[in-house]
Enzyme design. Sequence first.
Site, PDB file in Angstrom:
ATOM      1  N   THR A 117       0.822  -1.230   0.007  1.00 15.92           N
ATOM      2  CA  THR A 117       0.168  -0.121  -0.081  1.00 15.92           C
ATOM      3  C   THR A 117       0.970   1.088  -0.044  1.00 15.92           C
ATOM      4  O   THR A 117       2.017   1.183   0.329  1.00 15.92           O
ATOM      5  CB  THR A 117      -1.126   0.098   1.093  1.00 15.92           C
ATOM      6  N   TYR A 141      -1.577   0.314   9.890  1.00 16.88           N
ATOM      7  CA  TYR A 141      -1.734  -0.732   8.458  1.00 16.88           C
ATOM      8  C   TYR A 141      -0.767  -0.581   7.811  1.00 16.88           C
ATOM      9  O   TYR A 141      -0.403  -1.535   7.392  1.00 16.88           O
ATOM     10  CB  TYR A 141      -3.196  -0.131   7.769  1.00 16.88           C
TER      11      TYR A 141
END
Length: 327
Positions: A117, A141
């Site tokens: 990501t 995350y």
Amino acid sequence: MKNVLVTGGAGYIGSHACKALKQAGFTPVTYDSLVTGWEDAVKFGPFEKGDLLDRARLDAVFAQYKPVAVMHFAALSQVGESMKIPALYWKNNVMGSLNLIEATAEAGVTNFVFSSTCATYGEHDNVVLNEMTEQLPINAYGASKRAVEDILDNFGAAHGMNSVIFRYFNVAGGDPEGEVGEHHRPETHLIPIMLEAIDGKRPALTIFGTDYDTPDGTCIRDYVHVCDLVDAHVLGLQWLLDGKGSRVFNLGTGDGFSVREVIDQSRAVTNKSVPYEEGPRRAGDCTKLVSGSTRAEAELGWMPTRSTMKQMIEDAWNWHRTGHYDK
Ligand code: UDP
């Protein structure tokens, strides 16, 4: 037929990847715990229910299907949740991935495609985000995904594991044929939440922060169509099967849209008003995440064709109106 083990194949991006893999002549074998996925999204190959932390189950699936590669989508992916319950992210995303990568290596499989990501980059003022940009995640995350990138790097050096790592920007839209689409419960992502608000399925969208250092005060993101994104995965898989070795690619378009701009475009596409209110910032959100790389185009031959904001909202809106959100 060449089998590809697809973890998270019952989820949003994984199910679209399974469709693209099947169209490219592979058999996608979905491995999914169904904690966040949907069994009826597994339409393009066999389904094996299992958890990434269940090593015996993983070994049995590797022995049965003898995949030529692994595509690893299964993960928790909510920035806000990761700041509230980081242990979930370290356990599922890091420990789960380590277990899978170890099982992959021990099964003698050396091709691994990983969903990372742009959240691994963190805040960089006025810096173009390319694959060389320092990774300084500001949420759990992003930190969990960066840790898995490190594991793959180590397994490359130690065990000859070749990995294609894709750092996604914001994924949106859905299959134009409506076979699969975005369906999270609870939904946390901007575009589906906005469509639910437009459709009266929730009272309003809350804009998370209007005091960011951007032209209209709201966060800026780079949105990429899920079909374009999964096309890149098929190209990445082919790259590995052709023996081209490990590589990292950003997947974004290079165009940034603020939250207010996404709202304006949704109003234009749906021809309906968007009920929204302005709220405080969400912990862990970066001000601006826009890809500054064309490596995927140059090296993989990736050509996004549906990643205009208008097309992404149209495809998401068409899926939304099929009623899948109501399940
Ligand atoms: N966002 C928002 N309201 C929402 C959901 C998201 O204002 O209900 C904003 C969020 O702060 C971010 C952008 O929309 O700036 C995209 O968020 P999303 O959760 O879709 O993806 P993320 O960038 O977290 O991966």
